[in-house]
Design an enzyme around this catalytic site. Structure first.
Site, PDB file in Angstrom:
ATOM      1  CE1 TYR A  40      -8.979  -4.440   1.170  1.00 60.23           C
ATOM      2  CE2 TYR A  40      -8.966  -5.396   3.379  1.00 60.23           C
ATOM      3  CZ  TYR A  40      -8.344  -5.172   2.161  1.00 60.23           C
ATOM      4  OH  TYR A  40      -7.098  -5.683   1.932  1.00 60.23           O
ATOM      5  CE1 TYR A  90      -4.399  -0.960  -0.089  1.00 53.54           C
ATOM      6  CE2 TYR A  90      -3.441  -2.876   1.003  1.00 53.54           C
ATOM      7  CZ  TYR A  90      -4.481  -2.287   0.316  1.00 53.54           C
ATOM      8  OH  TYR A  90      -5.608  -2.999   0.004  1.00 53.54           O
ATOM      9  CE  LYS A 148      -6.742  -6.773   9.195  1.00 52.62           C
ATOM     10  NZ  LYS A 148      -7.820  -6.575   8.216  1.00 52.62           N
ATOM     11  CG  ASP A 202     -14.441 -10.365   6.421  1.00 52.49           C
ATOM     12  OD1 ASP A 202     -13.712 -10.669   7.396  1.00 52.49           O
ATOM     13  OD2 ASP A 202     -14.006  -9.800   5.392  1.00 52.49           O
TER      14      ASP A 202
HETATM   15  C1  PLP Z   1      -7.872  -7.008   6.740  1.00 50.86           C
HETATM   16  C2  PLP Z   1      -9.162  -7.609   6.339  1.00 50.86           C
HETATM   17  C3  PLP Z   1      -9.222  -8.680   5.439  1.00 50.86           C
HETATM   18  C4  PLP Z   1      -7.987  -9.227   4.767  1.00 50.86           C
HETATM   19  O1  PLP Z   1      -7.117  -9.815   5.667  1.00 50.86           O
HETATM   20  P1  PLP Z   1      -5.563  -9.981   5.258  1.00 50.86           P
HETATM   21  O2  PLP Z   1      -4.984 -10.831   6.338  1.00 50.86           O
HETATM   22  O3  PLP Z   1      -4.994  -8.610   5.226  1.00 50.86           O
HETATM   23  O4  PLP Z   1      -5.527 -10.647   3.931  1.00 50.86           O
HETATM   24  C5  PLP Z   1     -10.450  -9.223   5.165  1.00 50.86           C
HETATM   25  N1  PLP Z   1     -11.566  -8.738   5.710  1.00 50.86           N
HETATM   26  C6  PLP Z   1     -11.561  -7.710   6.585  1.00 50.86           C
HETATM   27  C7  PLP Z   1     -12.833  -7.246   7.189  1.00 50.86           C
HETATM   28  C8  PLP Z   1     -10.359  -7.102   6.917  1.00 50.86           C
HETATM   29  O5  PLP Z   1     -10.347  -6.044   7.749  1.00 50.86           O
END
Ligand code: PLP
Length: 432
Positions: free
Chosen positions: A153, A26, A274, A245
């Site tokens: 996202y 990024y 995460k 998600d």
């Molecule tokens: C960061 C994120 C992703 C992607 O995760 P990465 O480990 O960076 O590939 C997917 N969904 C959400 C909601 C996110 O915040």
């Protein structure tokens, strides 16, 4: 250990060596400022080569929920390193992977039965999408369309990009991304329009993927659980699978263990990453109910989920996650989450009505301050870089999303550090 670098390279600073060989994420490398060499982390702090201390107010891209170099996680991971560091996960299994699945599944909202491991958030999303699309294929009622939010996202791989909002992140690839049905965030005014739209498309829609309560990278856009619940209910009535998600919202971020605890209707699939390992190791998880899993059981080989990654269920990552869960389930952690929540709410009252603020939003440990600009919103705005550098100068890591400043701290952050971050934001509001 001796270094194999030529002595001239060794004499150069880390910044110079980095500039020669590294391409950062990024980042427009043409005019990027030198990347700050970090040598150590401790709790909510990271330290650069010169010993300068920074408060990590964004939990290092939202992953580091317990702060840096947590001694308990470090101890568990080091011990595992000497036992089993990695093993192929097709045909083989291991205690940390099984144990983590056993502990994680009952913590998730609703009834989740199986864990599929990957190694990051984007791949957790890819697996979820494949599960849904192949589910309808396997039960011989193929449906191929996916429903998602505008400004969502879900990651940077092609499937995850496709279900994310179209933006400058995806511009170069838009022609190659598959077609997705995008809807607005739900509210009292549009909910009945949205549910009738969904019902209308029921024969085409395989699944609905969403970030519950808060769209992260899209600008910390927050919406009510009540209306998300109605969307999930509508999908369930219309035989559309639902994917939560919770890559960002999971593990206490929104004030509850998972954001979907606030829904009466529970999603079919969860994506986690995460905070999963406490930010120590990469790991991704996609969970599902037996309803989905059972549709892949067959004598017909075509019905198999053919997906896997080299580092699927890495034992070190699983052990880091188990240690992170221990810390999360310690009542002190939930107290910290509540403390941060209350502290943010008080800060919001201090700055509410400031002439530079367009909107203030808070969900759990996340507070977002949307800056009023003449030119409107842009991820690339000059203001963004100005603010980013302003905070860095004060020893605080905040990465505004365009004109939106947000705080997403590790749960161990002290009240003094929070005060320092708040004061810096107040000063920025008055000065920038
Ligand atoms: C960061 C994120 C992703 C992607 O995760 P990465 O480990 O960076 O590939 C997917 N969904 C959400 C909601 C996110 O915040």
């Amino acid at each position: 250990m001796s270094s194999h670098l030529p002595s001239t390279e060794e004499n150069k600073s880390l910044v110079e060596r980095d500039k020669k060989v590294i391409w950062h994420p990024y980042t427009q490398m043409k005019n990027a400022l030198p990347h700050i060499p970090i040598v150590r982390g401790e709790g909510a702090h990271i330290f650069d080569e010169d010993g300068k201390r920074y408060i990590d107010a964004v939990s290092s891209w939202w992953v580091n929920i317990h702060g840096h170099a947590h001694p308990y996680i470090a101890e568990k991971v080091s011990a595992q390193l000497a036992i089993l560091e990695q093993v192929i996960f097709a045909g083989f299994t291991h205690e940390p992977a099984v144990r983590l699945a056993e502990r994680l599944l009952p913590l998730l909202p609703g009834k989740q039965d199986k864990v599929f491991y990957t190694d990051n958030g984007s791949t957790a999303v890819e697996v979820a999408l494949k599960m849904c699309l192949q589910y309808f294929n396997n039960i011989e009622k193929p449906k191929t369309k996916i429903l998602a939010f505008k400004n969502a996202y879900h990651g940077d791989t092609f499937g995850a990009m496709s279900v994310s909002g179209r933006s400058i992140f995806t511009d170069a690839f838009n022609g190659l991304l598959f077609d997705v049905e995008f809807i607005d965030l739900p509210n009292a005014a549009n909910i009945s329009k949205l549910t009738s739209h969904i019902s209308h498309l029921k024969s085409e829609l395989a699944c609905f993927i969403f970030e519950p309560l808060i769209l992260g990278s899209g600008g910390m856009l927050m919406y009510e659980a009540e209306y998300l619940d109605q969307l999930v209910a509508c999908c369930q009535e219309n035989d559309i699978l639902t994917i939560a998600d919770e890559v960002m919202t999971g593990f206490g971020r929104t004030g509850t263990f998972f954001a979907c605890e606030r829904l009466a209707h529970k999603p079919d699939i969860f994506c986690l990453s995460k905070g999963l390992t406490g930010g120590t190791m990469p790991l991704g998880v996609t969970t599902c109910s037996n309803k989905i899993f059972d549709a892949f059981l067959s004598e017909d080989k075509v019905k198999t989920l053919y997906h896997g990654h080299s580092f699927t269920a890495n034992p070190l990552s699983c052990v880091a996650s188990l240690a992170s869960l221990d810390i999360l389930l310690d009542p002190k952690t939930m107290q910290n989450i509540k403390r941060i929540e209350a502290s943010h709410a008080k800060f919001a009252e201090e700055i509410r009505g400031h002439k530079r603020i367009k909107e203030l939003r808070q969900t759990g440990t996340i507070i977002a301050i949307e800056w009023k600009t003449e030119t409107g919103t842009s991820y690339l705005s000059e203001l963004r870089n100005k603010l980013y550098n302003y905070f860095l100068g004060k020893g605080i890591v905040l990465r505004p999303l365009g004109n939106i400043i947000y705080i997403m701290p590790p749960y161990v952050i002290s009240n003094e550090d929070l005060r320092e971050v708040y004061d810096a934001i107040k000063m920025a509001l008055d000065e920038c």
